[in-house]
Design a protein around this motif. Structure first.
Motif, mmCIF file in Angstrom:
data_model
loop_
_atom_site.group_PDB
_atom_site.id
_atom_site.type_symbol
_atom_site.label_atom_id
_atom_site.label_comp_id
_atom_site.label_asym_id
_atom_site.label_seq_id
_atom_site.Cartn_x
_atom_site.Cartn_y
_atom_site.Cartn_z
ATOM 1 N N SER A 72 47.768 2.056 39.363
ATOM 2 C CA SER A 72 47.842 3.484 39.047
ATOM 3 C C SER A 72 48.979 3.773 38.069
ATOM 4 O O SER A 72 48.826 4.586 37.146
ATOM 5 N N PHE A 76 48.682 5.694 34.581
ATOM 6 C CA PHE A 76 49.474 6.886 34.267
ATOM 7 C C PHE A 76 50.287 6.700 32.996
ATOM 8 O O PHE A 76 50.392 7.612 32.165
ATOM 9 N N ALA A 148 39.475 12.143 44.658
ATOM 10 C CA ALA A 148 39.361 12.193 43.207
ATOM 11 C C ALA A 148 39.236 13.622 42.692
ATOM 12 O O ALA A 148 39.551 13.896 41.528
ATOM 13 N N THR A 151 42.215 15.177 40.963
ATOM 14 C CA THR A 151 42.533 14.871 39.572
ATOM 15 C C THR A 151 42.042 15.947 38.612
ATOM 16 O O THR A 151 42.411 15.928 37.432
ATOM 17 N N THR A 152 41.212 16.872 39.079
ATOM 18 C CA THR A 152 40.726 17.954 38.215
ATOM 19 C C THR A 152 41.685 19.141 38.182
ATOM 20 O O THR A 152 41.486 20.056 37.392
ATOM 21 N N VAL A 159 47.308 15.226 40.396
ATOM 22 C CA VAL A 159 46.506 14.232 39.679
ATOM 23 C C VAL A 159 46.935 12.824 40.085
ATOM 24 O O VAL A 159 46.097 11.947 40.348
ATOM 25 N N GLU A 160 48.240 12.595 40.162
ATOM 26 C CA GLU A 160 48.746 11.271 40.534
ATOM 27 C C GLU A 160 48.369 10.915 41.964
ATOM 28 O O GLU A 160 47.927 9.790 42.238
ATOM 29 N N GLY A 162 45.871 12.177 43.768
ATOM 30 C CA GLY A 162 44.426 12.033 43.871
ATOM 31 C C GLY A 162 43.937 10.715 43.310
ATOM 32 O O GLY A 162 43.134 10.020 43.947
ATOM 33 N N PHE A 163 44.418 10.335 42.136
ATOM 34 C CA PHE A 163 43.972 9.072 41.534
ATOM 35 C C PHE A 163 44.464 7.876 42.332
ATOM 36 O O PHE A 163 43.697 6.931 42.594
#
Length: 221
Positions: A72, A76, A148, A151-152, A159-160, A162-163
């Motif tokens: 990840s 990023f 996920a 991330t939206t 976002v971090e 969630g991913f």
């Protein structure tokens, strides 16, 4: 300011907030992570009635988190162009991934132990994998899709998180629980259940050999 008698200086603003967050998060990591690992290890030991299996399963969870975190960070930094990771992200992701990873391990290992009593370690693990693999994979896909969605959102921290969690869940469900844990069990054999009675060779009268011996290669059976 502190050199002036009677003067007091208080630093505020975003920089001070970030420093406080970093200090607090670092302290929490040193306390929470070992505590979570100890509690989970204790629960696994009670469930599986062994020492070796819980240690191995916890090691796979930690390795899975490390792989997900490293992958990840690469995404990023290289693809998304983020300038760093928010301080609470590693701890939050660790809690989510350890909880979810241990759930999958419990589901697989508890079934494997039940089947080992009847079939032996090798056949028991293969039977458990065939019975639980589809459920674990399906649950992993659903949970990964759920995280996920974060991330939206237009916040870097979400976002971090969630991913990282989605990637870690997929890695754990599709690779660790489906490949790594069964492979380690087949390699280690009945010693996986040490020191329970399942780790000891089956004793048969008149010098007979058991039909399934996890410790010897197939050509020597």
């Amino acid at each position: 300011m502190h050199a002036v008698s009677g003067a007091e200086a208080i630093v505020g603003g975003p920089s001070a907030e970030h420093l406080d967050t970093e200090v607090t998060t670092s302290r929490d990591e040193l306390l929470v992570i070992p505590l979570v690992l100890a509690v989970v290890l204790f629960v696994l030991g009670l469930l599986l009635r062994a020492i070796a299996a819980p240690l191995i399963l916890m090691a796979t969870v930690v390795v899975s988190f490390a792989a997900a975190f490293g992958g990840s960070v690469f995404v990023f930094d290289t693809i998304l162009g983020f300038k760093g990771i928010d301080h609470p992200v590693p701890l939050l992701a660790f809690l989510f991934l350890v909880a979810l990873g241990v759930d999958y391990n419990i589901f697989l290992a508890s079934r494997a132990r039940e089947e080992t009593v009847r079939l032996g370690t090798r056949e028991g693990m293969l039977k458990a994998l065939s019975a639980t693999g589809g459920v674990i994979t399906s649950a992993g896909l659903v949970l990964a899709a759920t995280f996920a969605v974060l991330t939206t959102l237009p916040l870097v921290m979400l976002v971090e998180v969630g991913f990282l969690v989605a990637f870690g869940v997929l890695l754990g469900a599709l690779l660790v629980r489906s490949v790594l844990v069964p492979a380690l069990t087949l390699l280690i054999g009945r010693r996986m259940w040490w020191p329970s009675r399942l780790s000891r060779p089956v004793e048969l009268p008149d010098g007979q050999r058991p039909l399934v011996d996890d410790e010897e290669p197939a050509l020597q059976r």
